[in-house]
Design an enzyme around this catalytic site. Structure first.
Site, PDB file in Angstrom:
ATOM      1  N   ARG A  41     -17.159   6.784  12.079  1.00  0.00           N
ATOM      2  CA  ARG A  41     -17.921   5.588  12.415  1.00  0.00           C
ATOM      3  C   ARG A  41     -17.008   4.382  12.635  1.00  0.00           C
ATOM      4  NH1 ARG A  41     -23.328   3.406  12.774  1.00  0.00           N
ATOM      5  NH2 ARG A  41     -24.366   5.370  12.361  1.00  0.00           N
ATOM      6  N   GLU A  63     -27.822  -2.397   7.628  1.00  0.00           N
ATOM      7  CA  GLU A  63     -26.377  -2.584   7.615  1.00  0.00           C
ATOM      8  C   GLU A  63     -25.843  -3.636   8.592  1.00  0.00           C
ATOM      9  OE1 GLU A  63     -26.243   1.723   8.284  1.00  0.00           O
ATOM     10  OE2 GLU A  63     -24.508   1.743   6.949  1.00  0.00           O
TER      11      GLU A  63
HETATM   12  N1  MTE Z   1     -30.526  -3.837   0.592  1.00  0.00           N
HETATM   13  C1  MTE Z   1     -30.676  -3.872  -0.747  1.00  0.00           C
HETATM   14  N2  MTE Z   1     -31.378  -4.875  -1.289  1.00  0.00           N
HETATM   15  N3  MTE Z   1     -30.108  -2.923  -1.551  1.00  0.00           N
HETATM   16  C2  MTE Z   1     -29.360  -1.889  -1.032  1.00  0.00           C
HETATM   17  O1  MTE Z   1     -28.876  -1.032  -1.767  1.00  0.00           O
HETATM   18  N4  MTE Z   1     -28.453  -0.842   1.012  1.00  0.00           N
HETATM   19  C3  MTE Z   1     -28.038  -1.053   2.401  1.00  0.00           C
HETATM   20  C4  MTE Z   1     -29.166  -1.665   3.217  1.00  0.00           C
HETATM   21  N5  MTE Z   1     -29.727  -2.801   2.518  1.00  0.00           N
HETATM   22  C5  MTE Z   1     -29.181  -1.835   0.392  1.00  0.00           C
HETATM   23  C6  MTE Z   1     -29.819  -2.831   1.175  1.00  0.00           C
HETATM   24  C7  MTE Z   1     -27.594   0.165   3.075  1.00  0.00           C
HETATM   25  S1  MTE Z   1     -26.015   0.695   2.836  1.00  0.00           S
HETATM   26  C8  MTE Z   1     -28.405   0.848   3.936  1.00  0.00           C
HETATM   27  S2  MTE Z   1     -27.838   2.200   4.799  1.00  0.00           S
HETATM   28  C9  MTE Z   1     -29.805   0.462   4.153  1.00  0.00           C
HETATM   29  O2  MTE Z   1     -30.172  -0.678   3.388  1.00  0.00           O
HETATM   30  C10 MTE Z   1     -30.691   1.643   3.796  1.00  0.00           C
HETATM   31  O3  MTE Z   1     -32.031   1.360   3.890  1.00  0.00           O
HETATM   32  P1  MTE Z   1     -32.847   1.354   5.269  1.00  0.00           P
HETATM   33  O4  MTE Z   1     -32.402   2.541   6.058  1.00  0.00           O
HETATM   34  O5  MTE Z   1     -34.236   1.450   4.828  1.00  0.00           O
HETATM   35  O6  MTE Z   1     -32.511   0.076   5.949  1.00  0.00           O
HETATM   36 MO1  MOS Z   2     -25.779   2.981   3.892  1.00  0.00          MO
HETATM   37  S1  MOS Z   2     -23.708   2.873   3.765  1.00  0.00           S
HETATM   38  O1  MOS Z   2     -25.690   4.099   5.232  1.00  0.00           O
HETATM   39  O2  MOS Z   2     -26.099   3.963   2.538  1.00  0.00           O
END
Ligand code: MTE
Ligand code: MOS
Length: 802
Positions: free
Chosen positions: A336, A740
């Site tokens: 990535r 992300e």
């Molecule tokens: N937001 C919060 N509050 N806590 C989290 O652990 N993880 C992030 C993001 N936002 C996270 C977060 C990561 S690494 C990812 S991949 C995505 O949320 C995963 O959730 P989604 O696919 O529902 O966006």
């Molecule tokens: Mo998020 S790094 O893809 O859990």
């Protein structure tokens, strides 16, 4: 309205809704608050450690190695075993099945190592006792001897010695070498990019409860319940159906719980099955920081060619990533980084090489952006260097390099960029953030201010959405409607604070046209929806939203068929309106009434749903394809102030415009953008991981590891969801993933700091600022730029390294 979107919109299509449906509470587009918000602030939200412990619960503590690499020659745990309260002590010999929890079946992640220690702090045994205190005290009584082996503690050394956890990989388009040879201008350099600890509020934890027949139920803080299930089944030597994993919520995951929950779950599960007693493995903060993987630190080497306008015509770039002792997800993460070498720019002829370095450090893992941020930080610094070399405003160089819409639109992995909204989004943010005017003001300020310097930078984000491992792009859901019309919703996604559960519930509310409070959001459970992917790659709402809608539509179509038959109308005459169902011209029923009637007429009110992302494919052999369904875009303009005598700085104003497509929930999306930005800012500024010469992590608590505090939030923070956002692909209600991408908006802060440093040398000496830009690093860079000014020759732009 964006141009590419306006022509073809069918306003009757519910996906094209611009605003919440009137009369419906909590459908899509509504800024519904996080379903657990009130419980979070009241302390009532139940995390794994809050689950009431049954009588007899055991508590686990890991015993760690105190060398980075070596053979265990003696392990005497007799004093540990006889310590007060100790019920059992585990070593590698106690693993009943396969001693491995590696996510990609690389067989290099032992639950407990069998003879060889691979990093300082690696758990080598585990104690289960009546209380946590007793377990922790007993750990200290171990007598372990080692024969030390040479340890590799840096990426540099691993690269020199060619130590890899996975084979090197190359991605290329055209002929970078000859393009570079032909280039009018050329620059090369090296950038070091640090790692990052996840610092989730809730550390790694699993609570294992034994079931009959040697089965086990795991309450686990994991982004990937199915993987924990399968791993623990292997560890126990049992089939997958002997293990059930449940996750109501995590106190943050950020990628750190995508794979790395398994080891702790395995220990708890082994103890529970062995003793027949509930067993809890909860890492404390220091252990969590020492024993679990982080964002990969990178060394990036580049050689770039460009023309008088700063347009890149050739790039040779090499990434070396610190993967730690095992592969974990490193191959995909390093891929990535390669996929995001371009960020938003057409790179012309390009060769990208990636080395996945093996070190005697903790095994690094997923972290918000999954390697993408490292790739993007590098190209943004390169763009700034190009701008300084030719004496142009970096913004103009950025715009000059943007992907085109009809030409200059293929990525280094041969995918055509079809949805580039950056030109429009850039125009919009420039109109509101006054970049050019403030640039002049800042130049004037800096000319007059010898100590305090201001810096400004505006950087774009283009982030590919989908798992690049294509088969992972699938999701499932399960919906029941009970006889009173209340709905039970379940899907394979996990809640980690990001608001996935509320978004999926909103989708279901919209589909049935019922208020959100009619829907019960339930814990992720491998017994309800099987074989799920990790909640990761930002695709949680895209995929689970679609799967849940699929399930809802199945039930809805049964209800429609039933109503049509019962009332003698065609199916098209049955319509779901807020709170009610309209049948033909005359009949109107409450949703719950229709449900009750359907039940009595023996219509099934339960359904599963499924979704597989369309259009994507990728051939890793040739490094080409369409790995991403679409891209998420955004842009941030950051202004900073630095003190050139101390190296201290602060972000004074930040403007963000971010494209979430048509938002499912603007309140949640704003939260994700703000949180992601601040987390990215921490990574690139104050968060510094530091290992000593023995390979021992010395920054393993908030006392030494500085995550952003409330006071680090920019004083003036202006955040907009881009008003023309609309996904050209048919995603759930035309929304875009948001988890992300906003993290990488923070690159603008790093670049603004570099800009402020450059002012010290009148923008004539390039500050080769690495990440994180700690005050110490900033102070060094200032000194180097000042030195560079003195040494400056007339025919070249010197670079001042750290
Ligand atoms: N937001 C919060 N509050 N806590 C989290 O652990 N993880 C992030 C993001 N936002 C996270 C977060 C990561 S690494 C990812 S991949 C995505 O949320 C995963 O959730 P989604 O696919 O529902 O966006
Ligand atoms: Mo998020 S790094 O893809 O859990």
């Amino acid at each position: 309205m964006s141009d590419n979107a306006s022509k073809t919109i069918d306003t009757k299509d519910p996906d094209e809704l611009l605003a919440p449906t009137p009369g419906l509470s909590g459908g899509v587009r509504s800024a519904s608050k996080h379903d657990s918000g009130p419980k979070h602030v009241a302390g009532e939200a139940v995390y794994v450690d809050d689950i009431l412990e049954p009588f007899g619960t055991l508590h686990l503590a890991p015993g760690a190695a105190n060398i980075a690499h070596g053979r265990i020659t003696k392990m005497d745990l007799s004093k540990v075993r006889s310590a007060p309260g100790v019920v059992c002590v585990l070593t590698a010999d106690d693993v009943p099945g396969v001693n491995d929890v590696s996510p990609a079946h690389t067989h290099d992640d032992p639950v407990l190592p069998d003879g060889i220690v691979q990093f300082y702090g690696q758990p080598v045994f585990c104690v289960a006792a009546e209380t946590r205190e007793q377990a922790r005290n007993a750990v200290k009584l171990a007598e372990i001897e080692y024969e030390e082996l040479p340890a590799i503690l840096s990426v540099k050394e691993a690269l020199e010695k060619q130590q890899f956890v996975a084979p090197p990989h190359v991605m290329a388009q055209g002929d970078a070498k000859s393009a570079l040879a032909r280039a009018k201008h050329r620059r090369s350099g090296v950038m070091e990019i640090g790692g990052q600890d996840h610092f989730y509020l809730e550390g790694q934890i699993t609570f294992a409860i034994p079931q009959e027949d040697g089965d086990v139920l795991l309450h686990c803080s994991t982004q990937h319940p199915s993987e924990v299930q399968h791993n623990i089944a292997n560890v126990l030597g049992r089939p997958a159906n002997a293990v059930t994993v449940e996750v109501r919520r995590m106190g943050g995951g950020f990628g750190g719980k995508e794979t790395q929950a398994s080891q702790w779950a395995a220990l708890a599960a082994i103890v529970a099955v062995k003793t027949g007693r509930p067993a809890k493995m909860r890492l404390d903060r220091d252990d969590d920081m020492v024993m679990t993987g982080k964002r990969h630190d990178f060394i990036v080497e580049y050689d770039v060619g460009f023309d008088d306008d700063g347009r890149i015509c050739g790039l040779d770039i090499q990434y070396a990533a610190n993967c730690g002792f095992s592969a974990d997800l490193s191959a995909a993460i390093c891929d990535r980084a390669m996929f995001h070498t371009d960020n938003a720019y057409f790179l012309g002829d390009v060769e990208i090489r990636s080395y996945r370095c093996k070190t005697n450090l903790v095994s690094n893992t997923a972290f918000r952006g999954f390697g993408g941020p490292q790739g993007m930080v590098a190209i943004e610094r390169i763009i700034d260097e190009i701008a300084m070399t030719i004496g142009r405003d970096p913004l103009d160089v950025r715009i000059a390099n943007y992907y085109g819409t009809t030409d200059r639109n293929t990525t280094p992995y041969h995918m055509t960029v079809e949805d580039n909204v950056l030109p429009e989004l850039t125009d919009d943010i420039l109109a509101s953030c006054d970049y050019r005017k403030r640039r002049k003001e800042i130049d004037a300020f800096n000319a007059e201010s010898p100590v305090i310097k201001r810096g400004l930078s505006i950087t774009p984000v283009k982030f590919g959405i989908s798992f690049t491992t294509t088969f992972l792009n699938q999701a499932g859901a399960l919906i029941h409607i009970y006889q009173d019309g209340s709905v039970h919703l379940n899907h394979g996604g996990t809640e980690m604070g990001q608001g996935l559960f509320i978004k999926v519930a909103q989708v279901v509310a919209e589909e049935f046209q019922i208020d959100l409070d009619r829907i019960k959001i339930t814990a992720t459970n491998t017994g309800k929806v099987p074989n799920t992917s990790a909640t990761a790659a930002s695709s949680g709402a895209d995929m689970n939203g679609m799967a849940a809608r699929d399930a809802a539509m199945t039930i809805k179509s049964r209800l429609i068929a039933f109503a049509a038959e019962k009332y003698g109308v065609v199916e098209a005459a049955v319509r779901f309106a807020p709170g009610r169902v309209i049948v033909g011209d005359v009949t109107e029923l409450e949703f719950a009434d229709l449900v009750k009637q359907a039940y009595l007429a023996r219509v099934s009110l339960s359904a599963t749903g499924y979704y597989a992302t369309p259009k994507i494919h990728y051939d890793r052999e040739t490094a080409s394809g369409r790995p991403f369904y679409y891209f998420a875009y955004g842009m941030a303009c950051s202004e900073v102030m630095i003190d050139t005598l101390t190296g201290e700085y602060k972000a004074t104003r930040v403007d963000i415009s971010h494209d979430v497509g048509r938002s499912l929930n603007p309140a949640i999306d704003r939260g994700q953008i703000e949180g992601g930005f601040i987390q990215g800012m921490g990574w690139l500024t104050s968060e510094e991981l530091w290992w000593d010469d023995a390979g021992r992590l010395r920054t393993h608590a908030p006392s030494t590891y500085k995550i952003p505090a409330c006071s680090d939030r920019p004083e003036d923070f202006r955040l907009e969801l881009w008003s023309s956002g609309r996904n050209v692909e048919k995603t759930i209600h035309r929304s875009k993933a948001v988890g992300e991408p906003p993290l990488m908006l923070a690159i603008s802060v790093h670049r603004a700091i570099a800009d402020a440093i450059a002012s010290v040398g009148d923008y004539k000496v390039i500050p080769m600022l690495n990440a994180p830009a700690t005050p110490e690093a900033v102070l060094n860079a200032v000194a180097n730029v000042a030195k560079g000014m003195i040494a400056q020759s007339h025919d070249a732009v010197p670079a001042a390294g750290e």
